[in-house]
Design a protein around this motif. Structure first.
Motif, PDB file in Angstrom:
ATOM      1  N   PHE A  70      -4.652  15.286 -12.895  1.00  0.00           N
ATOM      2  CA  PHE A  70      -4.546  13.947 -12.333  1.00  0.00           C
ATOM      3  C   PHE A  70      -3.517  13.977 -11.212  1.00  0.00           C
ATOM      4  CE2 PHE A  70      -2.374  14.548 -16.340  1.00  0.00           C
ATOM      5  CZ  PHE A  70      -1.047  14.243 -16.062  1.00  0.00           C
ATOM      6  N   THR A  71      -3.453  12.899 -10.457  1.00  0.00           N
ATOM      7  CA  THR A  71      -2.658  12.877  -9.220  1.00  0.00           C
ATOM      8  C   THR A  71      -1.195  13.195  -9.468  1.00  0.00           C
ATOM      9  OG1 THR A  71      -4.155  11.211  -8.308  1.00  0.00           O
ATOM     10  CG2 THR A  71      -2.028  11.486  -7.226  1.00  0.00           C
ATOM     11  N   ASN A 110       4.140  14.602   1.969  1.00  0.00           N
ATOM     12  CA  ASN A 110       3.497  13.284   1.919  1.00  0.00           C
ATOM     13  C   ASN A 110       4.437  12.224   1.380  1.00  0.00           C
ATOM     14  OD1 ASN A 110       1.102  14.312   2.916  1.00  0.00           O
ATOM     15  ND2 ASN A 110       0.209  14.643   0.904  1.00  0.00           N
ATOM     16  N   ARG A 111       5.231  12.589   0.386  1.00  0.00           N
ATOM     17  CA  ARG A 111       6.185  11.626  -0.168  1.00  0.00           C
ATOM     18  C   ARG A 111       7.252  11.269   0.872  1.00  0.00           C
ATOM     19  NH1 ARG A 111       7.880  14.345  -3.946  1.00  0.00           N
ATOM     20  NH2 ARG A 111       9.923  14.905  -3.142  1.00  0.00           N
ATOM     21  N   GLU A 112       7.719  12.272   1.617  1.00  0.00           N
ATOM     22  CA  GLU A 112       8.699  12.000   2.653  1.00  0.00           C
ATOM     23  C   GLU A 112       8.128  11.072   3.719  1.00  0.00           C
ATOM     24  OE1 GLU A 112      11.888  12.731   2.803  1.00  0.00           O
ATOM     25  OE2 GLU A 112      11.708  13.600   0.794  1.00  0.00           O
ATOM     26  N   GLN A 134       0.827  -1.209   0.000  1.00  0.00           N
ATOM     27  CA  GLN A 134       0.000   0.000   0.000  1.00  0.00           C
ATOM     28  C   GLN A 134       0.860   1.257   0.000  1.00  0.00           C
ATOM     29  OE1 GLN A 134      -2.466  -0.520   3.473  1.00  0.00           O
ATOM     30  NE2 GLN A 134      -3.881  -1.936   2.459  1.00  0.00           N
ATOM     31  N   THR A 135       1.934   1.228   0.776  1.00  0.00           N
ATOM     32  CA  THR A 135       2.794   2.413   0.857  1.00  0.00           C
ATOM     33  C   THR A 135       3.538   2.637  -0.451  1.00  0.00           C
ATOM     34  OG1 THR A 135       3.083   1.929   3.227  1.00  0.00           O
ATOM     35  CG2 THR A 135       4.558   3.543   2.238  1.00  0.00           C
ATOM     36  N   GLU A 136       3.982   1.557  -1.091  1.00  0.00           N
ATOM     37  CA  GLU A 136       4.658   1.705  -2.382  1.00  0.00           C
ATOM     38  C   GLU A 136       3.706   2.277  -3.432  1.00  0.00           C
ATOM     39  OE1 GLU A 136       8.016  -1.883  -2.214  1.00  0.00           O
ATOM     40  OE2 GLU A 136       6.051  -2.242  -3.116  1.00  0.00           O
ATOM     41  N   GLU A 137       2.460   1.851  -3.392  1.00  0.00           N
ATOM     42  CA  GLU A 137       1.465   2.381  -4.334  1.00  0.00           C
ATOM     43  C   GLU A 137       1.214   3.860  -4.078  1.00  0.00           C
ATOM     44  OE1 GLU A 137      -3.172   1.485  -5.697  1.00  0.00           O
ATOM     45  OE2 GLU A 137      -2.124   0.129  -4.329  1.00  0.00           O
ATOM     46  N   GLU A 138       1.091   4.228  -2.806  1.00  0.00           N
ATOM     47  CA  GLU A 138       0.891   5.640  -2.484  1.00  0.00           C
ATOM     48  C   GLU A 138       2.104   6.470  -2.881  1.00  0.00           C
ATOM     49  OE1 GLU A 138      -0.135   8.515   1.372  1.00  0.00           O
ATOM     50  OE2 GLU A 138       0.085   6.336   1.624  1.00  0.00           O
ATOM     51  N   LEU A 139       3.290   5.919  -2.659  1.00  0.00           N
ATOM     52  CA  LEU A 139       4.517   6.634  -3.028  1.00  0.00           C
ATOM     53  C   LEU A 139       4.578   6.862  -4.537  1.00  0.00           C
ATOM     54  CD1 LEU A 139       7.229   7.813  -2.108  1.00  0.00           C
ATOM     55  CD2 LEU A 139       8.223   5.528  -2.373  1.00  0.00           C
ATOM     56  N   ALA A 140       4.144   5.872  -5.300  1.00  0.00           N
ATOM     57  CA  ALA A 140       4.139   6.020  -6.757  1.00  0.00           C
ATOM     58  C   ALA A 140       3.216   7.151  -7.199  1.00  0.00           C
ATOM     59  CB  ALA A 140       3.724   4.708  -7.415  1.00  0.00           C
ATOM     60  N   SER A 141       2.106   7.335  -6.469  1.00  0.00           N
ATOM     61  CA  SER A 141       1.186   8.422  -6.822  1.00  0.00           C
ATOM     62  C   SER A 141       1.799   9.791  -6.567  1.00  0.00           C
ATOM     63  CB  SER A 141      -0.114   8.286  -6.027  1.00  0.00           C
ATOM     64  OG  SER A 141       0.110   8.518  -4.637  1.00  0.00           O
ATOM     65  N   TYR A 142       2.818   9.843  -5.716  1.00  0.00           N
ATOM     66  CA  TYR A 142       3.516  11.102  -5.452  1.00  0.00           C
ATOM     67  C   TYR A 142       4.775  11.248  -6.302  1.00  0.00           C
ATOM     68  CZ  TYR A 142       0.550  11.210  -1.311  1.00  0.00           C
ATOM     69  OH  TYR A 142      -0.531  11.215  -0.458  1.00  0.00           O
TER      70      TYR A 142
END
Length: 760
Positions: A486-487, A738-740, A348-356
């Protein structure tokens, strides 16, 4: 593969990792100590450690959760040998020297107050990394200070824990959480809702399935009144993860005992009960060591007439051993689930990181490709939203191209159809236009100029809804432009705003020529009135329609009382009224209006011929009706006469007829007005249909399709410049933060995964 004894240190490492990252999402196995005030919780913990280190006093002493990690280190551990070889002058980890010690050191008579043997045991706080406390009284002071720093000095509580590690060769590996004691009545400066606050805090820990509840109850109260057991039963009704501890067994009344409780007969728990004897206040004041207290406790159970049969299952030493075994088994059972949980969190965290935008490292080489990629993606989303091919298009409301279609067919179409061709034309207006078109001469036919004069302003009525259609489509395109973000693009707010601005400017530039073209369509239709259009009704057909209408109207009047021929009049506001004053005989009426004796086809033919004769002046009746005045009537009415046959020209008012409340229409004028009105309605319908077809086509060609086809090239031309890359790729601060945070979480979860993988 590690041994079973490594499980507790492993969980301790996981707790440290979670504490350092400031997160608590793993629900790690823990032992939570729950009990009422003065139930003996602190004495149990100090006995388990073997040192006095907890604050003491009246009321609520434990006001923050204390996460206590006991770490067993052998005497021959390299860690202890390293500490024993350290020079006491070095590092921050040494105990601060007193003034007397400084003086002794300067006089070459330095003798440390802390013996080398005491350096086998020390404590560490996670909020003070790197500093070791060898004096356990200093640990007590630090706990009190840290409690007041967060929770204040008014006896309130805080859920922020204090993390303390104890390293000693005399403890078993164990991790416990000492929670505030349960209270009922606020005392002193305690908040009025202190009971609710404490219960909520306890529930946060003991309600999690991975928590083992250590329910402490004094033996000198009835077990059914135990607050700890009541609270444990709320979250563990079957008693599967609760272990009971009965304290103060030596203080029970003479002749009473707690054997039934300790044997599990009175209150069954899967993990059972353990009885202990606490150190008394007199023992503490007498400086009796913990070791002596433990020896005295063992003697008490061995010599007791009732408890000696279960003495091997009583006492603090046994409690420490059983808690160690329970916690290890519990950790062993829960670790596979924890590993699955960690892997899920990593994904989940890797997916969120990719969005940033991943780790956010942009080199000079890939700046240009990144800008171009984001431009193309933005333009593609803008175009696909219009075409209806975007994969994530909404389903709750119309948007994009579907909204434009709705504007064309529903909003614009209904707006045009709601316009009445003659809504602003009265009979008076039509008659006036006919008269003005003939000048001073009498007309033989209905003047064509009158039709042109009247129909052109009606065509102009189509302009406003057409221009409004252009504006609605423009507004929808602007909305599509703003929703094309987009994100990944939101990571760069400057680039995002510039992309939207460029497309918005393009739309705004195209709005003016589109509006001008739509206006020219109306002007074109007003410039040339094509009465030769195939769909335009002919004058003959229009007159035939009027004749048929009058025939129907007259047939409905046959049964009405006979009157003279009606006189048509219109009021000042243009409404047509008819008046009849003189009766006519029935035979005349019938001969004049009865058309039912001939077939319909003959009637139509006759009406057409009558129409032609009428306008060519061949109809005697029309000639008679055209005579405005009788030969015997004076040209000037008496009201303008001087009495001597002369005319008072100053008394004449050429607007008398216009200003009168009612004025009369001749039959010829009435037919002319109705004919013109019919022709206007027919021609307006033709133009309206053409405008309804042409305006959407013009908008699509000049505005929608043009912007679709040129948007991508316009973006590249305006923004794809190396000098602008640095400005366009400035990150949003919140996205960067957020990315950090994601990176920090990901490192934490990966480290936790590595720790678990070492023992699984």
């Amino acid at each position: 593969m590690s041994t079973l004894e490594d499980l507790i240190p492993t969980v301790n490492k996981l707790q440290d990792v979670m504490y350092d990252s400031g997160i608590d999402t793993l629900d790690l196995p823990i032992l939570a100590v729950v009990g009422s005030q003065s139930s003996g919780k602190s004495s149990i913990l100090e006995t388990l450690v073997g040192r006095d280190f907890l604050p003491r006093g009246t009321g609520i002493v434990t006001r923050r959760p204390l996460v206590l990690q006991l770490n067993n280190i052998p005497l021959n551990s390299p860690l202890i040998e390293k500490e024993n070889n350290l020079d006491f002058n070095q590092g921050e980890n040494n105990t601060e020297l007193s003034l007397e010690e400084h003086l002794q050191k300067n006089n070459n008579g330095y003798s440390p107050t802390i013996q080398t043997s005491n350096r086998n045991e020390w404590g560490e706080f996670l909020h003070k990394p790197g500093k070791r406390f060898y004096d356990f009284s200093e640990i007590r002071k630090e706990i009190a200070y840290e409690t007041e720093r967060i929770a204040g000095n008014n006896k309130s509580i805080s859920k922020i824990p204090i993390n303390l590690k104890i390293f000693s060769p005399h403890v078993l590996n164990l991790t416990l959480i000492d929670l505030p004691g349960i209270t009922k009545v606020p005392i002193g400066e305690q908040p009025p809702d202190i009971e609710r606050q404490i219960k909520n805090l306890l529930m946060e820990y003991i309600a999690t399935p991975n928590c083992i509840i250590l329910a402490v109850s004094p033996a000198n109260i009835d077990l059914v009144n135990s607050d700890a057991l009541k609270l444990a039963r709320e979250v563990d009704p079957m008693g599967k993860r609760t272990i009971g501890v009965i304290t103060k067994l030596d203080l029970m009344d003479s002749g009473t005992h707690a054997l039934d409780i300790l044997s599990g007969k009175l209150y069954p728990l899967k993990l059972g009960f353990v009885g202990v004897v606490n150190r008394s206040q007199q023992d503490i004041q007498s400086n009796i060591s913990v070791k002596e207290s433990l020896d005295n406790e063992e003697d008490f159970f061995k010599r007791h007439a009732v408890y000696r049969t279960i003495s091997n299952r009583c006492g603090t030493r046994y409690l420490s051993y059983i808690l160690n075994q329970i916690l290890m088994n519990h950790i062993r059972d829960k670790l596979p689930d924890i590993k699955v949980r960690i892997n899920t969190l990593i994904g989940q965290t890797e997916e969120e990181l990719a969005s940033y935008g991943g780790e956010g490292k942009i080199t000079d080489e890939n700046r240009a490709s990144l800008v171009l990629q984001l431009m193309n993606k933005f333009a593609s989303k803008f175009i696909s939203s219009i075409d209806g091919t975007y994969s994530e298009i909404g389903t709750k409301e119309l948007c994009g191209g579907a909204r434009i279609y709705y504007i064309f067919n529903d909003i614009f179409g209904k707006s045009l159809n709601s316009i009445s061709p003659t809504v602003n034309l009265s009979i008076k207006d039509i008659r006036t236009a006919i008269r003005n078109s003939t000048g001073p001469r009498p007309s033989l036919f209905v003047p064509e100029l009158a039709f042109d004069l009247l129909v052109k302003p009606q065509i102009q009525l189509l302009l406003d809804p057409s221009q409004r259609c252009v504006e609605l489509v423009y507004e929808e395109l602007v909305k599509i432009c703003h929703s094309s973000s987009f994100t990944e693009l939101s990571r760069y707010p400057k680039l995002q705003s510039m992309l939207i601005e460029v497309i918005s400017n393009l739309l705004r530039e195209r709005l003016t020529p589109t509006r001008a073209y739509v206006e020219s369509l109306i002007d074109i239709h007003r410039a040339y009135i094509n009465t030769n259009h195939p769909s335009f009704i002919s004058a003959t057909d229009a007159m035939s329609s009027i004749a048929q209408a009058k025939k129907k109207e007259n047939s409905n009047k046959i049964t009405a009382p006979a009157t003279n021929s009606p006189t048509a009049s219109i009021t000042q506001d243009g409404n047509l009224v008819t008046e009849s004053t003189t009766p006519i005989n029935e035979s005349e009426s019938k001969s004049d209006i009865d058309f039912s004796e001939s077939p319909d086809a003959q009637n139509i033919k006759q009406s057409k011929e009558s129409f032609l004769n009428y306008f060519f002046g061949k109809d005697p009746k029309s000639q008679l009706l055209n005579s405005q005045y009788s030969l015997n009537e004076p040209l000037i009415s008496n009201q303008y006469s001087t009495g001597d046959g002369n005319v008072n020209l100053n008394s004449l008012n050429i607007n008398d007829d216009e200003n009168s409340q009612l004025f009369n229409l001749t039959e010829r004028e009435q037919l002319e007005c109705e004919l013109i009105k019919k022709l206007i309605e027919s021609y307006f319908s033709i133009i309206r249909e053409m405008i309804q077809d042409q305006v959407p086509k013009a908008i699509m060609c000049l505005l929608v399709n043009y912007c679709k086809e040129t948007s991508q090239n316009t973006l590249v031309t305006k923004l794809y410049k190396e000098s602008m890359f640095d400005e366009l790729l400035i990150e949003d601060l919140s996205i960067s933060q957020n990315r950090e945070n994601c990176l920090k979480l990901l490192r934490t979860y990966r480290e936790a995964s590595n720790i678990i993988n070492d023992i699984l």
